[in-house]
Design a protein around this motif. Structure first.
Motif, PDB file in Angstrom:
ATOM      1  N   MET A   1     -25.871 -17.837   0.437  1.00 40.66           N
ATOM      2  CA  MET A   1     -24.820 -17.302  -0.409  1.00 40.66           C
ATOM      3  C   MET A   1     -23.902 -16.358   0.444  1.00 40.66           C
ATOM      4  O   MET A   1     -24.151 -15.889   1.394  1.00 40.66           O
ATOM      5  N   THR A   2     -22.647 -16.452   0.255  1.00 37.97           N
ATOM      6  CA  THR A   2     -21.623 -15.780   0.904  1.00 37.97           C
ATOM      7  C   THR A   2     -21.385 -14.472   0.245  1.00 37.97           C
ATOM      8  O   THR A   2     -21.312 -14.554  -1.226  1.00 37.97           O
ATOM      9  N   ASP A   3     -21.062 -13.485   0.614  1.00 36.47           N
ATOM     10  CA  ASP A   3     -20.495 -12.296  -0.116  1.00 36.47           C
ATOM     11  C   ASP A   3     -18.873 -12.471  -0.124  1.00 36.47           C
ATOM     12  O   ASP A   3     -18.164 -12.832   0.570  1.00 36.47           O
ATOM     13  N   PHE A   4     -18.615 -11.705  -1.390  1.00 38.00           N
ATOM     14  CA  PHE A   4     -17.226 -11.929  -1.648  1.00 38.00           C
ATOM     15  C   PHE A   4     -16.658 -10.712  -1.329  1.00 38.00           C
ATOM     16  O   PHE A   4     -16.898  -9.460  -1.329  1.00 38.00           O
ATOM     17  N   GLU A   5     -15.453 -11.099  -0.385  1.00 37.80           N
ATOM     18  CA  GLU A   5     -14.812  -9.814   0.230  1.00 37.80           C
ATOM     19  C   GLU A   5     -13.500  -9.817  -0.479  1.00 37.80           C
ATOM     20  O   GLU A   5     -12.621 -10.709  -0.559  1.00 37.80           O
ATOM     21  N   LEU A   6     -13.087  -8.548  -0.662  1.00 39.97           N
ATOM     22  CA  LEU A   6     -11.700  -8.137  -1.140  1.00 39.97           C
ATOM     23  C   LEU A   6     -10.834  -8.158  -0.221  1.00 39.97           C
ATOM     24  O   LEU A   6     -11.067  -7.392   0.923  1.00 39.97           O
ATOM     25  N   PRO A   7      -9.710  -8.441  -0.264  1.00 37.73           N
ATOM     26  CA  PRO A   7      -8.600  -8.402   0.683  1.00 37.73           C
ATOM     27  C   PRO A   7      -8.103  -7.126   1.067  1.00 37.73           C
ATOM     28  O   PRO A   7      -8.467  -6.249   0.131  1.00 37.73           O
ATOM     29  N   GLU A   8      -7.683  -6.644   2.280  1.00 35.95           N
ATOM     30  CA  GLU A   8      -7.358  -5.251   2.553  1.00 35.95           C
ATOM     31  C   GLU A   8      -6.311  -4.589   1.584  1.00 35.95           C
ATOM     32  O   GLU A   8      -6.334  -3.373   1.370  1.00 35.95           O
ATOM     33  N   GLU A   9      -5.383  -5.500   1.097  1.00 33.52           N
ATOM     34  CA  GLU A   9      -4.299  -4.791   0.277  1.00 33.52           C
ATOM     35  C   GLU A   9      -4.712  -4.518  -0.996  1.00 33.52           C
ATOM     36  O   GLU A   9      -4.128  -4.203  -1.783  1.00 33.52           O
ATOM     37  N   PHE A  10      -5.997  -4.870  -1.467  1.00 32.28           N
ATOM     38  CA  PHE A  10      -6.347  -4.570  -2.779  1.00 32.28           C
ATOM     39  C   PHE A  10      -6.591  -3.114  -3.130  1.00 32.28           C
ATOM     40  O   PHE A  10      -7.141  -2.390  -2.429  1.00 32.28           O
ATOM     41  N   ASP A  11      -6.175  -2.934  -4.436  1.00 32.06           N
ATOM     42  CA  ASP A  11      -6.091  -1.440  -4.794  1.00 32.06           C
ATOM     43  C   ASP A  11      -6.771  -1.359  -6.191  1.00 32.06           C
ATOM     44  O   ASP A  11      -5.946  -1.789  -6.801  1.00 32.06           O
ATOM     45  N   GLU A  12      -7.654  -0.524  -6.281  1.00 34.69           N
ATOM     46  CA  GLU A  12      -8.542  -0.445  -7.565  1.00 34.69           C
ATOM     47  C   GLU A  12      -7.747   0.214  -8.487  1.00 34.69           C
ATOM     48  O   GLU A  12      -7.860  -0.026  -9.732  1.00 34.69           O
ATOM     49  N   GLU A  13      -6.792   1.056  -7.994  1.00 35.24           N
ATOM     50  CA  GLU A  13      -6.168   1.993  -8.989  1.00 35.24           C
ATOM     51  C   GLU A  13      -4.921   1.013  -9.788  1.00 35.24           C
ATOM     52  O   GLU A  13      -4.738   1.617 -10.646  1.00 35.24           O
ATOM     53  N   ASN A  14      -4.496   0.299  -9.159  1.00 38.78           N
ATOM     54  CA  ASN A  14      -3.608  -0.547  -9.889  1.00 38.78           C
ATOM     55  C   ASN A  14      -4.050  -1.803 -10.573  1.00 38.78           C
ATOM     56  O   ASN A  14      -3.301  -2.660 -11.239  1.00 38.78           O
ATOM     57  N   ILE A  15      -5.293  -1.729 -10.966  1.00 38.33           N
ATOM     58  CA  ILE A  15      -6.010  -2.777 -11.865  1.00 38.33           C
ATOM     59  C   ILE A  15      -5.501  -2.549 -13.322  1.00 38.33           C
ATOM     60  O   ILE A  15      -5.770  -1.451 -13.648  1.00 38.33           O
ATOM     61  N   ILE A  16      -5.285  -3.329 -13.916  1.00 37.91           N
ATOM     62  CA  ILE A  16      -4.845  -3.117 -15.520  1.00 37.91           C
ATOM     63  C   ILE A  16      -5.803  -4.107 -16.232  1.00 37.91           C
ATOM     64  O   ILE A  16      -5.934  -5.347 -16.029  1.00 37.91           O
ATOM     65  N   SER A  17      -6.363  -3.446 -17.059  1.00 41.15           N
ATOM     66  CA  SER A  17      -7.527  -4.054 -17.714  1.00 41.15           C
ATOM     67  C   SER A  17      -7.014  -5.016 -18.866  1.00 41.15           C
ATOM     68  O   SER A  17      -5.566  -4.803 -19.480  1.00 41.15           O
ATOM     69  N   LYS A  18      -7.486  -6.185 -19.207  1.00 42.49           N
ATOM     70  CA  LYS A  18      -6.941  -7.051 -20.121  1.00 42.49           C
ATOM     71  C   LYS A  18      -6.745  -6.294 -21.577  1.00 42.49           C
ATOM     72  O   LYS A  18      -5.916  -6.600 -22.306  1.00 42.49           O
ATOM     73  N   THR A  19      -7.838  -5.508 -21.757  1.00 43.41           N
ATOM     74  CA  THR A  19      -7.386  -4.570 -23.101  1.00 43.41           C
ATOM     75  C   THR A  19      -6.152  -3.810 -22.983  1.00 43.41           C
ATOM     76  O   THR A  19      -5.480  -3.637 -24.191  1.00 43.41           O
ATOM     77  N   SER A  20      -5.817  -3.203 -21.918  1.00 43.67           N
ATOM     78  CA  SER A  20      -4.463  -2.325 -22.113  1.00 43.67           C
ATOM     79  C   SER A  20      -3.432  -3.456 -22.104  1.00 43.67           C
ATOM     80  O   SER A  20      -2.330  -3.153 -22.573  1.00 43.67           O
ATOM     81  N   ILE A  21      -3.219  -4.636 -21.301  1.00 42.78           N
ATOM     82  CA  ILE A  21      -2.464  -5.411 -21.428  1.00 42.78           C
ATOM     83  C   ILE A  21      -2.168  -5.894 -23.071  1.00 42.78           C
ATOM     84  O   ILE A  21      -1.170  -6.193 -23.453  1.00 42.78           O
ATOM     85  N   LYS A  22      -3.337  -6.115 -23.697  1.00 46.99           N
ATOM     86  CA  LYS A  22      -3.314  -6.758 -25.099  1.00 46.99           C
ATOM     87  C   LYS A  22      -2.694  -5.404 -26.035  1.00 46.99           C
ATOM     88  O   LYS A  22      -1.782  -5.866 -26.850  1.00 46.99           O
ATOM     89  N   ARG A  23      -3.147  -4.326 -25.680  1.00 53.08           N
ATOM     90  CA  ARG A  23      -2.538  -3.145 -26.483  1.00 53.08           C
ATOM     91  C   ARG A  23      -1.034  -3.103 -26.337  1.00 53.08           C
ATOM     92  O   ARG A  23      -0.404  -2.800 -27.251  1.00 53.08           O
ATOM     93  N   GLU A  24      -0.546  -3.103 -25.175  1.00 54.63           N
ATOM     94  CA  GLU A  24       0.898  -2.993 -24.960  1.00 54.63           C
ATOM     95  C   GLU A  24       1.398  -4.154 -25.523  1.00 54.63           C
ATOM     96  O   GLU A  24       2.594  -4.103 -26.033  1.00 54.63           O
ATOM     97  N   MET A  25       0.953  -5.341 -25.642  1.00 57.96           N
ATOM     98  CA  MET A  25       1.539  -6.541 -26.190  1.00 57.96           C
ATOM     99  C   MET A  25       1.643  -6.439 -27.793  1.00 57.96           C
ATOM    100  O   MET A  25       2.677  -6.649 -28.354  1.00 57.96           O
ATOM    101  N   HIS A  26       0.751  -5.803 -28.319  1.00 60.78           N
ATOM    102  CA  HIS A  26       0.505  -5.557 -29.724  1.00 60.78           C
ATOM    103  C   HIS A  26       1.737  -4.506 -30.130  1.00 60.78           C
ATOM    104  O   HIS A  26       2.299  -4.348 -31.323  1.00 60.78           O
ATOM    105  N   GLU A  27       1.896  -3.486 -29.277  1.00 63.49           N
ATOM    106  CA  GLU A  27       2.933  -2.606 -29.664  1.00 63.49           C
ATOM    107  C   GLU A  27       4.221  -2.860 -29.330  1.00 63.49           C
ATOM    108  O   GLU A  27       5.014  -2.445 -30.206  1.00 63.49           O
ATOM    109  N   LEU A  28       4.431  -3.899 -28.378  1.00 60.58           N
ATOM    110  CA  LEU A  28       5.752  -4.693 -28.422  1.00 60.58           C
ATOM    111  C   LEU A  28       6.047  -5.385 -29.484  1.00 60.58           C
ATOM    112  O   LEU A  28       7.149  -5.559 -30.048  1.00 60.58           O
ATOM    113  N   GLN A  29       4.986  -6.099 -30.292  1.00 59.95           N
ATOM    114  CA  GLN A  29       5.248  -7.018 -31.313  1.00 59.95           C
ATOM    115  C   GLN A  29       5.359  -5.938 -32.461  1.00 59.95           C
ATOM    116  O   GLN A  29       6.256  -6.393 -33.405  1.00 59.95           O
TER     117      GLN A  29
END
Length: 177
Positions: free
Chosen positions: A1-29
């Motif tokens: 098994m190989t370990d999954f490595e994250l790219p160096e430019e990966f930034d955990e703080e900028n991850i947007i959850s699927k729930t927050s994306i849906k919430r934003e879409m519902h607000e726009l709607q």
């Protein structure tokens, strides 16, 4: 098994959850739904693209429940490309329960009171801020309102003055848009 490595430019703080994306879409709607409830002259004052404006106008003729639901999703999709904050601010000015609407009315009431109680300096200041105002008509309205206050009568002159100030404010907002 190989370990999954994250790219160096990966930034955990900028991850947007699927729930927050849906919430934003519902607000726009939901904002899009509020746009469909506006009158035609109010919709003209809201900064939206022609595509969205046509979709909003088209929603009036759709009556079937499922078709309405799908069309609201389409409007929500179109809203993603719009400036939602500017649209929200414009819609709030039409909503009597909103803070922006109340602030606009209070501002007009303060102007009315200043014009009635003040001198010609207040009129001059108002004309500098609102060049669209008809000087003669406004002076006449102010004169009548002052006369009502002096004679302790209520002939509706202050109300007419307020309506005129509101009309001038609406004209200035149309020019800004």
């Amino acid at each position: 098994m190989t370990d999954f490595e994250l790219p160096e430019e990966f930034d955990e703080e900028n991850i947007i959850s699927k729930t927050s994306i849906k919430r934003e879409m519902h607000e726009l709607q939901a904002l899009g739904k509020r746009l469909t409830e506006l009158k035609r002259n109010q919709l003209e004052k809201v900064p939206v693209s022609e595509t969205l404006k046509k979709a909003i106008e088209e929603s009036a003729r759709i009556t079937q429940r499922e078709a309405t639901r799908r069309h609201m999703q389409y409007i929500g999709k179109l809203m993603r490309g719009e400036d939602a904050e500017a649209i929200q601010n414009a819609v709030d000015l039409f909503d009597a329960s909103s803070k922006a609407f109340a602030q606009a009315l209070h501002s007009l009431e303060r102007w009315r009171d200043r014009l009635i109680e003040g001198s010609n300096d207040c009129l001059t200041e108002y004309f500098e801020e609102h060049p669209n105002a008809d000087i003669q008509h406004l002076r006449q309205l102010v004169r009548n309102a002052k006369k009502d206050v002096k004679n302790e009568k209520n002939t509706g002159a202050a109300k007419k003055l307020f309506k005129y100030l509101r009309m001038i404010d609406d004209m200035d907002n149309e020019v800004d848009a």
